[in-house]
Design a protein around this motif. Structure first.
Motif, PDB file in Angstrom:
ATOM      1  N   VAL A  27       0.934  -0.938  -0.241  1.00  0.00           N
ATOM      2  CA  VAL A  27      -0.052  -0.416  -0.258  1.00  0.00           C
ATOM      3  C   VAL A  27       0.576   1.974  -0.201  1.00  0.00           C
ATOM      4  O   VAL A  27       1.879   0.992   1.025  1.00  0.00           O
ATOM      5  N   PRO A  28       0.565   1.855  -0.854  1.00  0.00           N
ATOM      6  CA  PRO A  28       1.627   3.025  -0.437  1.00  0.00           C
ATOM      7  C   PRO A  28       1.178   4.506   0.389  1.00  0.00           C
ATOM      8  O   PRO A  28       0.311   4.081   0.827  1.00  0.00           O
ATOM      9  N   LEU A  29       2.104   5.401   1.364  1.00  0.00           N
ATOM     10  CA  LEU A  29       2.443   6.321   2.540  1.00  0.00           C
ATOM     11  C   LEU A  29       2.201   7.550   1.318  1.00  0.00           C
ATOM     12  O   LEU A  29       2.830   8.013   0.361  1.00  0.00           O
ATOM     13  N   LEU A  30       1.247   8.325   2.242  1.00  0.00           N
ATOM     14  CA  LEU A  30       0.976   9.755   2.166  1.00  0.00           C
ATOM     15  C   LEU A  30       1.246  10.667   3.780  1.00  0.00           C
ATOM     16  O   LEU A  30       0.346   9.779   4.446  1.00  0.00           O
ATOM     17  N   ARG A 117     -13.618  12.872   4.960  1.00  0.00           N
ATOM     18  CA  ARG A 117     -13.883  13.345   3.751  1.00  0.00           C
ATOM     19  C   ARG A 117     -14.180  11.890   3.232  1.00  0.00           C
ATOM     20  O   ARG A 117     -15.135  11.754   1.972  1.00  0.00           O
ATOM     21  N   GLN A 118     -12.431  11.303   2.916  1.00  0.00           N
ATOM     22  CA  GLN A 118     -12.180  10.206   1.518  1.00  0.00           C
ATOM     23  C   GLN A 118     -12.124   9.036   2.716  1.00  0.00           C
ATOM     24  O   GLN A 118     -11.174   8.680   2.811  1.00  0.00           O
ATOM     25  N   PRO A 119     -12.713   8.643   3.277  1.00  0.00           N
ATOM     26  CA  PRO A 119     -12.444   7.247   4.239  1.00  0.00           C
ATOM     27  C   PRO A 119     -11.806   6.489   3.592  1.00  0.00           C
ATOM     28  O   PRO A 119     -11.274   5.204   3.536  1.00  0.00           O
ATOM     29  N   ASP A 120     -12.536   6.322   2.033  1.00  0.00           N
ATOM     30  CA  ASP A 120     -12.498   5.375   1.276  1.00  0.00           C
ATOM     31  C   ASP A 120     -11.505   4.971   0.772  1.00  0.00           C
ATOM     32  O   ASP A 120     -10.026   3.609   0.583  1.00  0.00           O
ATOM     33  N   LEU A 121      -9.847   5.841   1.046  1.00  0.00           N
ATOM     34  CA  LEU A 121      -9.046   6.114   0.450  1.00  0.00           C
ATOM     35  C   LEU A 121      -7.974   6.194   0.945  1.00  0.00           C
ATOM     36  O   LEU A 121      -6.872   6.063   0.912  1.00  0.00           O
ATOM     37  N   ILE A 122      -8.441   5.929   2.209  1.00  0.00           N
ATOM     38  CA  ILE A 122      -6.787   6.131   4.169  1.00  0.00           C
ATOM     39  C   ILE A 122      -7.279   4.702   4.188  1.00  0.00           C
ATOM     40  O   ILE A 122      -8.647   3.962   5.028  1.00  0.00           O
ATOM     41  N   ARG A 123      -6.745   3.755   4.086  1.00  0.00           N
ATOM     42  CA  ARG A 123      -6.243   2.474   4.573  1.00  0.00           C
ATOM     43  C   ARG A 123      -5.848   2.491   5.836  1.00  0.00           C
ATOM     44  O   ARG A 123      -6.385   0.971   6.422  1.00  0.00           O
ATOM     45  N   GLY A 124      -4.644   3.037   6.372  1.00  0.00           N
ATOM     46  CA  GLY A 124      -4.967   3.059   7.946  1.00  0.00           C
ATOM     47  C   GLY A 124      -4.050   4.626   8.203  1.00  0.00           C
ATOM     48  O   GLY A 124      -3.680   5.693   7.261  1.00  0.00           O
ATOM     49  N   PRO A 288       6.079  -3.049  10.141  1.00  0.00           N
ATOM     50  CA  PRO A 288       4.915  -3.938  10.513  1.00  0.00           C
ATOM     51  C   PRO A 288       3.035  -3.958  10.219  1.00  0.00           C
ATOM     52  O   PRO A 288       2.925  -4.609   9.796  1.00  0.00           O
ATOM     53  N   PHE A 289       3.017  -2.364  10.888  1.00  0.00           N
ATOM     54  CA  PHE A 289       1.901  -2.101  10.636  1.00  0.00           C
ATOM     55  C   PHE A 289       1.468  -1.574   9.436  1.00  0.00           C
ATOM     56  O   PHE A 289       0.374  -2.636   8.599  1.00  0.00           O
ATOM     57  N   VAL A 290       2.550  -1.232   8.602  1.00  0.00           N
ATOM     58  CA  VAL A 290       1.962  -1.214   6.999  1.00  0.00           C
ATOM     59  C   VAL A 290       2.449  -2.564   6.361  1.00  0.00           C
ATOM     60  O   VAL A 290       1.250  -3.370   5.529  1.00  0.00           O
ATOM     61  N   GLU A 291       3.342  -2.899   6.354  1.00  0.00           N
ATOM     62  CA  GLU A 291       3.314  -4.603   6.258  1.00  0.00           C
ATOM     63  C   GLU A 291       1.641  -5.038   6.138  1.00  0.00           C
ATOM     64  O   GLU A 291       1.064  -6.038   5.121  1.00  0.00           O
ATOM     65  N   ARG A 292       1.154  -5.209   7.179  1.00  0.00           N
ATOM     66  CA  ARG A 292      -0.124  -6.182   7.565  1.00  0.00           C
ATOM     67  C   ARG A 292      -1.168  -4.901   6.856  1.00  0.00           C
ATOM     68  O   ARG A 292      -2.361  -6.038   6.192  1.00  0.00           O
ATOM     69  N   LEU A 293      -1.720  -3.927   6.205  1.00  0.00           N
ATOM     70  CA  LEU A 293      -2.199  -3.548   5.627  1.00  0.00           C
ATOM     71  C   LEU A 293      -1.955  -3.575   4.379  1.00  0.00           C
ATOM     72  O   LEU A 293      -3.355  -3.431   3.484  1.00  0.00           O
ATOM     73  N   SER A 294      -0.919  -4.228   4.042  1.00  0.00           N
ATOM     74  CA  SER A 294      -0.774  -4.342   2.379  1.00  0.00           C
ATOM     75  C   SER A 294      -0.677  -5.460   2.528  1.00  0.00           C
ATOM     76  O   SER A 294      -0.677  -5.916   0.858  1.00  0.00           O
ATOM     77  N   GLY A 295      -1.704  -6.650   2.924  1.00  0.00           N
ATOM     78  CA  GLY A 295      -1.700  -8.209   2.576  1.00  0.00           C
ATOM     79  C   GLY A 295      -3.370  -8.401   2.144  1.00  0.00           C
ATOM     80  O   GLY A 295      -3.884  -7.462   1.965  1.00  0.00           O
TER      81      GLY A 295
END
Length: 295
Positions: A27-30, A117-124, A288-295
């Motif tokens: 998942v990309p980071l912003l 405003r944009q919850p569908d584009l925020i994974r975490g 580890p947090f980002v990796e879990r969200l990338s799975g």
């Protein structure tokens, strides 16, 4: 690395799109930089270098908020909702895929508004060194904010900004308010702030922050953030508020975890600017947090 641009509400806005060698993955980071004298997206350079040095393969989007860095700097009062709308447009038109939002310090209200405003584009979300919850639980009176803004937005304010961007002031302020040790306030940090504050028009975003436009009651909106959230707190975290000064880092961390419905927390060496002063530890904590969200 080439600076890229997009146009939002007729303003030219800058950003970096960073990618690993080879094909990106996950998942990309912003990244959402803090507001302060000389601060912009360059705040994240150490973090980005360390992220890829450890072998991570996520795309990273690193924008300048309006009024900062290489983005346009109109002479206006900036509210968190304004910056959230800018980033919402950026998400919709440039990134076009869900991201993990990484926000530093008291720019948390911008992240809250964006997630609302944009919850569908925020994974975490990763919240680095958030301010005392008391600062986000009660709105400053609107009249008080406007009086402060009008004072800053005057010749007196211009004179103060010229004083505040002096190296001696920046070093003293950083030691007193931001870093755990004076040695961490290095020449790289001071050079970044000096370069970033060279344009006097950069004062408008800083004065908007100092006027307290971010001081609203976000209690309800925080409680509706359903996305996984990681709160990273410095072991020596401090506060700009009198009430916040009495709380310990553990108490502040617990306060956020009690408010956020899907959250976890960690404490790291450092004080209030973890991605810069404790870069290695910060990256290690959020991978580890980002990796879990990338799975």
């Amino acid at each position: 690395m080439q600076t890229l641009f997009y146009t939002w509400q007729n303003y030219r806005c800058a950003y970096d799109r960073l990618a690993p060698d080879g094909s990106p993955d996950g998942v990309p980071l912003l990244l959402l930089h803090p507001i302060g004298v000389g601060l912009s997206r360059t705040f994240w350079q150490r973090f980005c270098n360390e992220w890829y040095r450890t072998g991570q393969r996520n795309l990273i989007y690193n924008p300048d908020l309006l009024g900062c860095g290489e983005s346009a700097m109109p002479q206006i009062a900036y509210y968190p909702l304004d910056w959230a709308k800018q980033l919402q447009y950026f998400l919709q038109t440039v990134i076009q895929t869900p991201v993990v939002l990484v926000v530093q310090g008291a720019l948390l209200p911008v992240a809250i508004e964006l997630a609302h405003r944009q919850p569908d584009l925020i994974r975490g979300l990763v919240m680095s060194g958030p301010p005392a919850r008391t600062l986000l639980a009660k709105a400053n009176p609107a009249w008080q904010q406007r009086v402060s803004w009008n004072l800053f937005n005057s010749p007196l304010g211009g004179g103060f900004y010229r004083y505040a961007r002096r190296s001696q002031f920046l070093q003293s302020f950083s030691i007193r308010q931001l870093f755990a040790t004076s040695d961490a306030v290095d020449s790289e940090w001071l050079a970044m702030l000096k370069e970033g504050s060279a344009d006097l028009a950069s004062r408008h975003a800083v004065f908007s922050f100092l006027a307290g436009f971010w001081r609203q009651d976000y209690t309800a909106k925080l409680a509706t953030i359903a996305q996984p959230t990681l709160v990273a707190m410095g072991e020596q975290a401090s506060s700009i508020s009198r009430k916040g000064k009495t709380e310990t880092p553990d108490e502040r961390l617990h306060d956020y975890l009690a408010c956020l419905p899907n959250s976890e927390g960690t404490k790291l060496p450092g004080r209030n600017v973890l991605p810069y002063e404790a870069t290695t530890e910060f990256v290690r904590a959020i991978v580890p947090f980002v990796e879990r969200l990338s799975g």
